[in-house]
Design an enzyme around this catalytic site. Structure first.
Site, PDB file in Angstrom:
ATOM      1  N   ARG A  76      35.627  67.011  19.212  1.00  0.00           N
ATOM      2  CA  ARG A  76      35.152  67.879  19.587  1.00  0.00           C
ATOM      3  C   ARG A  76      35.762  69.143  17.874  1.00  0.00           C
ATOM      4  NH1 ARG A  76      39.850  69.089  24.432  1.00  0.00           N
ATOM      5  NH2 ARG A  76      40.516  69.731  22.239  1.00  0.00           N
ATOM      6  N   LYS A  89      36.212  75.036  20.939  1.00  0.00           N
ATOM      7  CA  LYS A  89      37.663  75.515  21.036  1.00  0.00           C
ATOM      8  C   LYS A  89      37.758  76.460  20.128  1.00  0.00           C
ATOM      9  CE  LYS A  89      41.932  73.000  22.098  1.00  0.00           C
ATOM     10  NZ  LYS A  89      41.936  73.536  23.926  1.00  0.00           N
ATOM     11  N   GLU A 142      36.627  76.844  34.716  1.00  0.00           N
ATOM     12  CA  GLU A 142      38.019  76.425  34.317  1.00  0.00           C
ATOM     13  C   GLU A 142      39.196  77.129  34.773  1.00  0.00           C
ATOM     14  OE1 GLU A 142      38.150  74.693  30.471  1.00  0.00           O
ATOM     15  OE2 GLU A 142      36.754  75.390  29.995  1.00  0.00           O
TER      16      GLU A 142
END
Ligand code: PLP
Length: 341
Positions: free
Chosen positions: A82, A184, A220
C-alpha cells in the site's frame, strides 16, 4: 530482553519514545542502506518539501505477543504494497517492499522490551512513513526523501468492553473523486481535522463521509472503513475508488467468507439503505472493529438494532475470529503472521 516496567493494560493510544527507530535516506536517485538509531529527532531545512507542500505518506500496523509467546507482526507485506501505491501517487520514490518488511522486523527486534505481553490487550504500534526532505519552493516533488519506522506501545483499544459509537453524517467531504482518498497520506488527515473536532464538539465520536459527487453513497470515516451486517446475517462493505483500502477490512472480508461462511458483498452502499442494516462497524488496525450503535443524519437518528450496549453478534464473531488469528489461538491463513522472534 527484560520488559520495561509499563502498566500495559492502562496504556492509552499515545506516543511513548522507545529505544530504536529505523532511518533510510534517498539521495541522488538511490536509498542508502539504512540504520537503526536512538535519535528520535529530525532536523530539516525550513523549506523542506514536506513542510511546504505536505509530500508525506505513512502506514500503521501492529506487532504483539501471541499465545505461544512469539513476537509477530500482522501482514506487513500489505502495508509495504500500500505504501508503494501511496508513493507513486505523490511522485515519491518507492521504498522496496522486502526492505520495508525488513525495517519493520528490525525495529520490533530492537524494541522487544516494549512489546506488550500476551493477554494484556496492549500492542506495539508501528509507524512507517516517508517524506520529501530537501528544500523546494517552486511546486515540484522533492529530490531527497527520508523513510523512517518508529514504534510505540499502545493500550487496549476497548477498556472495559467495546462501547458502540455514535457517528454523524458529515457535511465536509473527505476525498474527491479521482483524488487521493485511496492512498495513506497526511494530507487526507490535515483536512479531516476540522471535521473531527467539530464532530466531537457536537458529541459525536466520528464522521461518516459520503461521496462528494452525489452525497448519496457511504464512503468511510476519517480513519476506518465501514462494514455492515444485513438482517439475514450477510456482510456488506462499501466499494469506491476514493476509500482507503483497509487491511483490517480486507482481512475481515476473508474471515467472513472463509472462516464463518458468510455471504459478503463489496458494493456501492446508499445512505438511504443504512437504516435496513442490523449491525455496523468501523474497521482499522487500531481497534480491529469498533461497533457503531447510532448514525445521525442531520437530526434523523438511525439506531442500529444491535443497540448501544455491546457489539452485534456477527460483528462480535468477526472480531473474535480475526483477533484469535492474530493472537495465535486460531490457525492463520498462509502468510498472515510475520514471525519476528
Ligand atoms: C489507515 C486507514 C484505514 C484503516 O486501514 P488499516 O489498514 O485497516 O489499518 C481506513 N481508512 C483510512 C482513511 C485510513 O487512513
Amino acid at each position: 530482553m527484560e520488559k520495561k516496567n509499563i502498566d500495559w493494560s492502562n496504556l492509552g493510544f499515545g506516543y511513548v519514545r522507545t529505544d530504536k527507530r529505523y532511518v533510510s535516506n534517498y539521495k541522488n536517485g538511490a536509498w542508502d542502506e539504512g540504520v537503526l538509531t536512538e535519535d528520535s529527532d529530525i532536523v530539516l531545512n525550513e523549506c523542506a518539501c514536506v513542510l511546504q507542500y505536505a509530500q508525506t505518506i505513512f502506514e500503521g500496523l501492529k506487532a504483539y505477543t501471541t499465545e505461544q509467546g512469539r513476537i509477530v507482526a500482522f501482514r506487513p507485506d500489505l502495508n509495504a504494497e500500500r505504501m508503494e501505491s501511496s508513493a507513486k501517487r505523490l511522485e515519491m520514490p518507492v521504498f522496496p517492499r522486502e526492505r520495508f518488511v525488513e525495517a519493520i522486523t528490525r525495529v520490533v527486534a530492537a524494541n522487544t522490551a516494549y512489546v506488550p505481553p500476551y493477554g494484556s490487550g496492549a500492542t506495539l504500534y508501528l509507524r512507517p512513513y516517508m517524506f520529501g526532505s530537501n528544500s523546494v519552493i517552486g511546486v515540484k516533488p522533492a529530490a531527497e526523501y527520508q523513510f523512517r519506522v518508529f514504534c510505540t506501545p499502545v493500550g487496549p483499544y476497548f477498556k472495559g468492553g467495546a462501547k458502540p459509537l455514535t457517528i454523524r453524517v458529515s457535511d465536509f467531504d473527505r476525498a474527491a473523486p479521482h483524488g487521493t482518498g485511496n492512498i495513506k497520506a497526511g494530507l487526507n488527515y490535515a483536512m479531516s481535522l476540522h471535521a473531527i473536532v467539530s464532530a466531537h464538539e457536537e458529541g459525536y465520536d466520528e464522521n461518516m463521509y459520503l461521496d462528494p459527487g452525489t452525497r448519496s453513497r457511504v464512503e468511510e470515516t476519517g480513519g476506518a472503513n465501514f462494514l455492515f451486517v444485513t438482517k439475514d446475517g450477510g456482510v456488506v462493505t462499501p466499494k469506491s475508488d476514493s476509500i482507503l483500502p483497509s487491511i483490517t477490512r480486507r482481512s475481515l472480508v476473508y474471515v467472513a467468507k472463509e472462516y464463518l461462511g458468510l455471504k459478503v458483498e463489496e458494493r456501492e452502499v446508499l445512505l438511504s439503505e443504512v437504516e435496513d442494516f442490523a449491525e455496523c462497524g468501523l474497521c482499522g488496525t487500531a481497534a480491529v472493529i469498533s461497533p457503531v450503535g447510532k448514525i445521525v443524519d442531520h437530526g434523523r437518528e438511525i439506531c442500529l438494532p444491535s443497540g448501544m450496549d455491546e457489539m452485534g453478534p456477527v460483528t462480535r464473531k468477526l472480531y473474535d475470529t480475526l483477533t484469535g488469528i492474530q493472537m495465535g489461538r486460531i490457525e492463520a491463513p498462509e502468510g498472515w503472521i510475520h514471525v519476528i522472534e
